[in-house]
Write an enzyme that holds these catalytic residues in place. Structure first.
Site, PDB file in Angstrom:
ATOM      1  N   HIS A 161      -9.936  23.474  20.189  1.00 45.12           N
ATOM      2  CA  HIS A 161      -9.240  22.585  18.710  1.00 45.12           C
ATOM      3  C   HIS A 161      -7.663  23.695  19.048  1.00 45.12           C
ATOM      4  O   HIS A 161      -7.684  24.483  18.513  1.00 45.12           O
ATOM      5  CB  HIS A 161      -9.767  22.324  17.716  1.00 45.12           C
ATOM      6  N   GLU A 195      -4.696  16.124  21.398  1.00 47.59           N
ATOM      7  CA  GLU A 195      -4.135  15.768  19.665  1.00 47.59           C
ATOM      8  C   GLU A 195      -2.623  16.977  19.551  1.00 47.59           C
ATOM      9  O   GLU A 195      -2.683  17.922  19.404  1.00 47.59           O
ATOM     10  CB  GLU A 195      -5.259  16.707  18.979  1.00 47.59           C
ATOM     11  N   ASN A 253     -14.560  15.031  14.180  1.00 45.66           N
ATOM     12  CA  ASN A 253     -14.616  16.252  13.703  1.00 45.66           C
ATOM     13  C   ASN A 253     -14.583  16.652  12.116  1.00 45.66           C
ATOM     14  O   ASN A 253     -13.294  16.430  11.434  1.00 45.66           O
ATOM     15  CB  ASN A 253     -12.814  16.832  14.394  1.00 45.66           C
ATOM     16  N   LYS A 263     -14.855  18.871  11.167  1.00 47.83           N
ATOM     17  CA  LYS A 263     -14.335  20.525  10.601  1.00 47.83           C
ATOM     18  C   LYS A 263     -14.927  21.393   8.991  1.00 47.83           C
ATOM     19  O   LYS A 263     -16.179  21.019   9.425  1.00 47.83           O
ATOM     20  CB  LYS A 263     -12.803  19.832  10.161  1.00 47.83           C
ATOM     21  N   SER A 321      -4.237  11.924  12.821  1.00 46.89           N
ATOM     22  CA  SER A 321      -3.778  11.132  11.845  1.00 46.89           C
ATOM     23  C   SER A 321      -4.931   9.979  12.159  1.00 46.89           C
ATOM     24  O   SER A 321      -3.788   8.514  11.755  1.00 46.89           O
ATOM     25  CB  SER A 321      -1.978  11.165  11.198  1.00 46.89           C
ATOM     26  N   GLU A 333      -6.786  23.901  16.009  1.00 48.49           N
ATOM     27  CA  GLU A 333      -6.464  24.826  14.436  1.00 48.49           C
ATOM     28  C   GLU A 333      -6.991  26.706  14.953  1.00 48.49           C
ATOM     29  O   GLU A 333      -7.078  26.781  14.295  1.00 48.49           O
ATOM     30  CB  GLU A 333      -8.001  24.212  13.885  1.00 48.49           C
ATOM     31  N   GLY A 339      -3.493  15.767  11.004  1.00 49.76           N
ATOM     32  CA  GLY A 339      -4.260  16.221   8.769  1.00 49.76           C
ATOM     33  C   GLY A 339      -2.386  15.782   8.720  1.00 49.76           C
ATOM     34  O   GLY A 339      -2.317  16.179   7.558  1.00 49.76           O
TER      35      GLY A 339
END
Ligand SMILES: O=C(COP(=O)(O)O)NO
Length: 249
Positions: free
Chosen positions: A95, A166, A10, A12, A212, A97, A172
């Protein structure tokens, strides 16, 4: 049954035309494990470049998101048919985010169903926040997300779904879940699928870990019984992505 190992990248909101072409060139020239399905997800703007650049037979291109409704007056959105028009066969949905931006469990389920009905396969994302984990609610949060999905998809739709667990607190942050933490949730997801969908769907569905993942931790994670691959963020932009792809050897 043996589930084919799957590694997603991904990207991003990162990259340029040149950097994305360089990442893909590295993948095209690398010795990738032929038994691993690889999907890379650049920003929408770079999807045509990625589709044209990929030559590695085990690598496909994915969108990072898709809109649930068909073409029309939806400024700034991208439809399933437009992704198909570009020759894509994959999209990510849900996702964290994007969920943080207001996508509900039902919104994510609706766009996942629309994507499948329109001929795409989906990497469907789920996961809990640090607060939810510390409150002991990890599994119940993921089960609620799964229930919303299962309310919209059925039967053969599940053959088009790869699940990505996730944990938000690992995305991150460099704080990767331990192998025990990840395996525990993956097993709970598989158990939920068996109880609420079918034994076959539970056995056949790939469940990826994301958060991560690096070349240093991917081998141990890959050894876990219910971890069938990864959805990689930051490390997918680096040469070590090849090592992560090959971590199931
Ligand atoms: O969001 C992620 C994971 O990101 P990182 O690997 O950078 O933690 N995958 O979709």
């Amino acid at each position: 049954m043996a589930r084919k190992f799957f590694v997603g990248g991904n990207f991003k909101m990162n990259g340029t035309k040149e950097s994305i072409k360089a990442i893909i060139k590295n993948l095209n020239e690398a010795q990738l494990d032929p038994n691993v399905e690889v999907v890379i997800a650049p920003s929408h703007l770079y999807l045509p470049i990625a589709v044209d650049a990929v030559t590695a037979s085990t690598v496909s291109v994915s969108a990072q998101n898709v809109y649930a409704k068909p073409n029309g007056a939806h400024t700034g959105e991208v439809s399933v048919s437009q992704l198909k028009d570009l020759g894509l066969n994959w999209t990510i949905t849900g996702h964290s985010e994007r969920r943080a931006g207001g996508e509900s469990d039902e919104d994510v389920a609706n766009k996942t169903k629309a994507a499948i009905d329109g001929g795409l396969s989906v990497i469907w994302c789920c996961g809990e926040s640090l607060e939810e984990r510390e409150a002991g609610n990890t599994v119940s949060v993921v089960e609620k997300q799964l229930a919303a999905l299962a309310a919209k998809v059925s039967g053969d739709d599940w053959k088009k779904i790869v699940i990505a667990y996730e944990p938000i607190w690992a995305i991150g942050t460099g704080k990767v879940a331990t192998t025990e933490q990840a395996q525990e949730v993956h097993a709970a997801i598989r158990k939920w699928l068996k109880a609420n969908v079918s034994e076959a769907v539970a056995d056949e569905t790939r469940i990826l870990y994301g958060g991560s993942v690096t070349a240093k931790n991917s081998k141990d994670l890959a050894k876990q019984a219910d971890i069938d691959g990864f959805l990689v963020g930051g490390a997918s932009l680096k040469p070590e992505f090849v090592d992560i792809i090959n971590s199931n050897q």
